[in-house]
Design a protein around this motif. Structure first.
Motif, PDB file in Angstrom:
ATOM      1  N   LEU A  16      16.746  27.678  23.804  1.00  0.00           N
ATOM      2  CA  LEU A  16      15.998  28.733  24.492  1.00  0.00           C
ATOM      3  C   LEU A  16      15.463  29.754  23.482  1.00  0.00           C
ATOM      4  CD1 LEU A  16      15.023  30.115  27.054  1.00  0.00           C
ATOM      5  CD2 LEU A  16      17.270  31.201  27.266  1.00  0.00           C
ATOM      6  N   SER A  20      11.544  30.541  22.814  1.00  0.00           N
ATOM      7  CA  SER A  20      11.095  31.932  22.988  1.00  0.00           C
ATOM      8  C   SER A  20      10.435  32.458  21.720  1.00  0.00           C
ATOM      9  CB  SER A  20      12.282  32.836  23.347  1.00  0.00           C
ATOM     10  OG  SER A  20      12.912  32.394  24.516  1.00  0.00           O
ATOM     11  N   ALA A  21      11.012  32.116  20.591  1.00  0.00           N
ATOM     12  CA  ALA A  21      10.463  32.601  19.319  1.00  0.00           C
ATOM     13  C   ALA A  21       9.082  32.006  19.052  1.00  0.00           C
ATOM     14  CB  ALA A  21      11.407  32.251  18.169  1.00  0.00           C
ATOM     15  N   LEU A  22       8.856  30.793  19.539  1.00  0.00           N
ATOM     16  CA  LEU A  22       7.584  30.107  19.264  1.00  0.00           C
ATOM     17  C   LEU A  22       6.480  30.465  20.257  1.00  0.00           C
ATOM     18  CD1 LEU A  22       8.903  26.530  18.367  1.00  0.00           C
ATOM     19  CD2 LEU A  22       8.017  28.265  16.808  1.00  0.00           C
ATOM     20  N   ILE A  23       6.781  31.285  21.244  1.00  0.00           N
ATOM     21  CA  ILE A  23       5.792  31.656  22.260  1.00  0.00           C
ATOM     22  C   ILE A  23       4.607  32.381  21.626  1.00  0.00           C
ATOM     23  CG2 ILE A  23       5.419  33.437  24.016  1.00  0.00           C
ATOM     24  CD1 ILE A  23       6.185  30.818  25.190  1.00  0.00           C
ATOM     25  N   ARG A  24       4.854  33.264  20.669  1.00  0.00           N
ATOM     26  CA  ARG A  24       3.787  34.091  20.110  1.00  0.00           C
ATOM     27  C   ARG A  24       3.013  33.375  19.008  1.00  0.00           C
ATOM     28  NH1 ARG A  24       2.428  37.146  24.077  1.00  0.00           N
ATOM     29  NH2 ARG A  24       3.794  38.899  24.487  1.00  0.00           N
ATOM     30  N   GLN A  25       3.676  32.621  18.173  1.00  0.00           N
ATOM     31  CA  GLN A  25       2.995  31.927  17.071  1.00  0.00           C
ATOM     32  C   GLN A  25       3.897  30.831  16.503  1.00  0.00           C
ATOM     33  OE1 GLN A  25       2.750  35.752  15.314  1.00  0.00           O
ATOM     34  NE2 GLN A  25       4.788  35.671  16.172  1.00  0.00           N
ATOM     35  N   GLU A  72       5.705  24.332  16.266  1.00  0.00           N
ATOM     36  CA  GLU A  72       4.740  24.950  17.180  1.00  0.00           C
ATOM     37  C   GLU A  72       4.998  24.447  18.587  1.00  0.00           C
ATOM     38  OE1 GLU A  72       0.716  24.348  16.030  1.00  0.00           O
ATOM     39  OE2 GLU A  72      -0.089  25.690  17.568  1.00  0.00           O
ATOM     40  N   ARG A  78       5.068  25.098  26.563  1.00  0.00           N
ATOM     41  CA  ARG A  78       4.636  26.397  27.067  1.00  0.00           C
ATOM     42  C   ARG A  78       4.708  26.437  28.591  1.00  0.00           C
ATOM     43  NH1 ARG A  78       2.415  30.137  24.233  1.00  0.00           N
ATOM     44  NH2 ARG A  78       2.255  28.696  22.512  1.00  0.00           N
ATOM     45  N   PHE A  81       8.280  26.498  29.741  1.00  0.00           N
ATOM     46  CA  PHE A  81       8.857  27.827  29.528  1.00  0.00           C
ATOM     47  C   PHE A  81       8.453  28.771  30.662  1.00  0.00           C
ATOM     48  CE2 PHE A  81      10.694  31.218  27.145  1.00  0.00           C
ATOM     49  CZ  PHE A  81       9.867  32.321  27.300  1.00  0.00           C
ATOM     50  N   ARG A  82       7.187  28.702  31.050  1.00  0.00           N
ATOM     51  CA  ARG A  82       6.712  29.558  32.166  1.00  0.00           C
ATOM     52  C   ARG A  82       7.472  29.233  33.443  1.00  0.00           C
ATOM     53  NH1 ARG A  82       1.237  28.399  30.862  1.00  0.00           N
ATOM     54  NH2 ARG A  82       0.389  29.972  29.481  1.00  0.00           N
ATOM     55  N   TYR A  84      10.395  28.000  33.667  1.00  0.00           N
ATOM     56  CA  TYR A  84      11.778  28.456  33.541  1.00  0.00           C
ATOM     57  C   TYR A  84      11.877  29.962  33.767  1.00  0.00           C
ATOM     58  CZ  TYR A  84      16.337  29.359  31.500  1.00  0.00           C
ATOM     59  OH  TYR A  84      17.627  29.779  31.294  1.00  0.00           O
ATOM     60  N   VAL A  85      10.921  30.711  33.219  1.00  0.00           N
ATOM     61  CA  VAL A  85      10.924  32.163  33.409  1.00  0.00           C
ATOM     62  C   VAL A  85      10.738  32.499  34.898  1.00  0.00           C
ATOM     63  CG1 VAL A  85       9.665  34.295  32.912  1.00  0.00           C
ATOM     64  CG2 VAL A  85      10.178  32.713  31.067  1.00  0.00           C
TER      65      VAL A  85
END
Lengths: 95, 253
Positions: A16, A20-25, A72, A78, A81-82, A84-85
């Motif tokens: 997780l 989460s860390a890879l969401i931005r870049q 990446e 992605r 992840f959405r 899951y959130v």
């Protein structure tokens, strides 16, 4: 919905954190290690699992003579992840 | 029996909520550690832009007033003093930049710092190079034709502006801002139009044989326009970054 319905890839705290860390870049292996505080071995195992599941891509290249591994998030990662959130939010809202 | 089942369900529900909250906190922590804090950049741009706007307006008006009312020699002297004052201002700003950098390095992530450093180089390295060119021109004196120095300064101005617009594009790419990418493309087109028009916009306001005075008396309209565009670019970037707050490669999510 209950927490025991969550997808397998999100059942590990370390996985997780990686997602989460890879969401931005995209991030390098060393950046992920620093962010998560995980050991090299543990991090490698979880990255492999995420890569096999199609959640992340792993790119290996050389920066001069030093090997550089960059991870990446894929569109599938992605999207998952959405989802899951949204699951987490629905649990908090009591649905 | 039904009460026991209800209790089990309540405990399970509480456990799920607690676990969900922990995971959301974890996600938030990870995202905070990787987001680029554009707010930091915003203030840097605003301070830089405002200082140079004030300075440029002062330089423009004072040079024009002095040129109309004083001798050519005085105009050149005023221009020289203002030029030297520029570098003092830049040196002070650089010191303030380093102090700010040291302060935020303790709390910001490496991605914000990389962007902060990039813009630090963009803002201050050209000034250092300009100073070198200026000193070379002063030392070379009359042995260097004024037109060569003028061309050198124009080329330098074009390169500096090109680097600025490329930095804006890179910042837009790195933070997922389509607006910045579009702005950098438009500015690049403006720059090409400004410096490639065939009309000779350079004019020398004095005919003194003293090279030093010629150098300081030469007014470049294009460079002045480019400087003001640059100032407003920094101010615009400052406002945009402060409003945007956060950036990511994949855009706002």
């Amino acid at each position: 919905m209950e927490m025991n319905n969550i997808p397998e890839m999100f059942q590990s705290k370390l996985r997780l954190m990686i997602i989460s860390a890879l969401i931005r870049q995209p991030l390098s292996f060393s950046a992920l290690r620093q962010l998560t505080g995980a050991t090299d071995g543990n991090l490698s195992v979880q990255i492999s699992k995420l890569s096999e599941a199609g959640y992340i891509t792993v790119r290996k290249e050389f920066a001069g003579k030093k090997p550089l591994t960059t991870c990446e998030l894929t569109p599938l990662g992605r999207y998952s992840f959405r989802q899951y959130v949204e699951l987490l939010n629905s649990i908090l809202q009591g649905e | 029996m039904s009460e026991q089942i209800s209790d089990i369900r309540d405990n399970s529900r509480e456990e799920s909520v607690r676990s969900a909250m922990e995971n959301i906190a974890l996600i938030r922590r990870m995202i905070d550690h990787t987001e680029i804090n554009m707010h930091r950049l915003g203030w840097l741009f605003l301070v830089y832009g405002l200082v140079f706007l004030a300075y440029s307006l002062f330089e423009l008006f004072s040079t024009m007033i002095v040129a109309r009312t004083s001798t050519l020699q005085t105009t050149g002297t005023v221009s020289m003093i203002l030029s030297l004052l520029t570098y003092v201002v830049i040196a002070v700003l650089f010191v303030l930049f380093l102090r700010k950098r040291a302060a935020i390095a303790k709390i910001e992530n490496e991605y914000t710092m990389k962007l902060f450093d990039l813009w630090g180089v963009m803002m201050f390295a050209p000034a250092a190079l300009e100073l070198v060119i200026y000193l070379v021109a002063v030392i070379a004196g009359d042995s260097l034709p004024a037109i060569s120095v003028a061309l050198l300064r124009i080329v330098f101005s074009v390169l500096k502006n090109t680097a600025l617009y490329m930095c804006i594009f890179f910042t837009g790419h790195y933070t997922g801002s389509r607006v910045l990418k579009i702005v950098s493309a438009v500015l690049m087109i403006l720059l090409i139009a400004l410096f490639s028009c065939g009309i000779s916009l350079e004019r020398t306001v004095m005919s003194e044989s003293n090279y030093f005075m010629q150098l300081n008396g030469m007014i470049s309209i294009r460079s002045t326009i480019a400087s003001f565009i640059q100032i407003f670019v920094y101010l615009g970037m400052g406002i945009y970054c402060i409003v945007k707050q956060r950036g990511s490669v994949h855009g706002d999510e």
